[in-house]
Design a protein around this motif. Structure first.
Motif, PDB file in Angstrom:
ATOM      1  N   LEU A 299     -27.833 -24.720  87.111  1.00 38.90           N
ATOM      2  CA  LEU A 299     -27.945 -25.963  87.865  1.00 38.90           C
ATOM      3  C   LEU A 299     -29.270 -25.990  88.626  1.00 38.90           C
ATOM      4  CD1 LEU A 299     -24.365 -25.849  89.373  1.00 38.90           C
ATOM      5  CD2 LEU A 299     -25.124 -27.352  87.528  1.00 38.90           C
TER       6      LEU A 299
ATOM      7  N   TRP B 218     -33.490 -22.996  90.740  1.00 33.48           N
ATOM      8  CA  TRP B 218     -32.269 -23.115  89.959  1.00 33.48           C
ATOM      9  C   TRP B 218     -31.261 -22.106  90.478  1.00 33.48           C
ATOM     10  CZ3 TRP B 218     -32.590 -26.592  85.833  1.00 33.48           C
ATOM     11  CH2 TRP B 218     -33.891 -27.001  85.487  1.00 33.48           C
TER      12      TRP B 218
ATOM     13  N   TRP C 212     -31.484 -26.751  91.788  1.00 31.13           N
ATOM     14  CA  TRP C 212     -31.087 -26.599  93.180  1.00 31.13           C
ATOM     15  C   TRP C 212     -32.204 -27.047  94.108  1.00 31.13           C
ATOM     16  CZ3 TRP C 212     -31.916 -21.839  96.528  1.00 31.13           C
ATOM     17  CH2 TRP C 212     -31.230 -21.952  97.739  1.00 31.13           C
TER      18      TRP C 212
ATOM     19  N   LYS D 144     -23.187 -21.299  84.254  1.00 30.80           N
ATOM     20  CA  LYS D 144     -23.711 -22.650  84.453  1.00 30.80           C
ATOM     21  C   LYS D 144     -25.086 -22.512  85.071  1.00 30.80           C
ATOM     22  CE  LYS D 144     -19.345 -24.935  85.388  1.00 30.80           C
ATOM     23  NZ  LYS D 144     -18.559 -25.676  86.361  1.00 30.80           N
TER      24      LYS D 144
ATOM     25  N   TYR E 168     -35.434 -25.503  82.549  1.00 29.24           N
ATOM     26  CA  TYR E 168     -34.111 -25.009  82.179  1.00 29.24           C
ATOM     27  C   TYR E 168     -34.212 -23.933  81.104  1.00 29.24           C
ATOM     28  CZ  TYR E 168     -29.307 -25.125  80.401  1.00 29.24           C
ATOM     29  OH  TYR E 168     -28.043 -24.787  79.987  1.00 29.24           O
TER      30      TYR E 168
END
Length: 97
Positions: free
Chosen positions: A85, A4, A87, A83, A62
């Motif tokens: 995200l 991430w 990856w 943020k 997450y």
């Protein structure tokens, strides 16, 4: 386990928070270094004030990444947005930093 990135964007009012909590923040990054693989501040150009930060994280999900962000001494929602995200690395090679 997934990779991430966390992208942080600071307001100018975050600079005093950075000064006041910098040592705590670095200790937090070191304590979590098996999960937060790379972390660092972002500037518009070298030697200018910090405008944000970036982490590369290896975590199960997450929610684990979110918990890391929320427990960071730098977490100041009125001065720092973020943020998270997922990856996927295109190149997988060692990099000496």
């Amino acid at each position: 386990m997934s990779r991430w990135i966390v992208y942080f964007e600071d307001t100018p009012a975050m600079l005093p928070v950075r000064k006041a909590k910098g040592a705590e923040h670095i200790a937090y990054l070191k304590k979590n270094s098996e999960t937060i693989l790379i972390g660092g501040g972002l500037r518009s150009v070298p030697e200018s004030p910090f405008v944000g930060g970036l982490w590369v994280v290896e975590a199960d999900d997450y929610d684990q990444v979110l918990t890391l962000v929320l427990n960071d001494p730098y977490f100041t929602p009125e001065h720092r947005s973020f943020k998270i995200l997922a990856w996927g690395k295109a190149l997988d090679r060692s990099v000496n930093l």
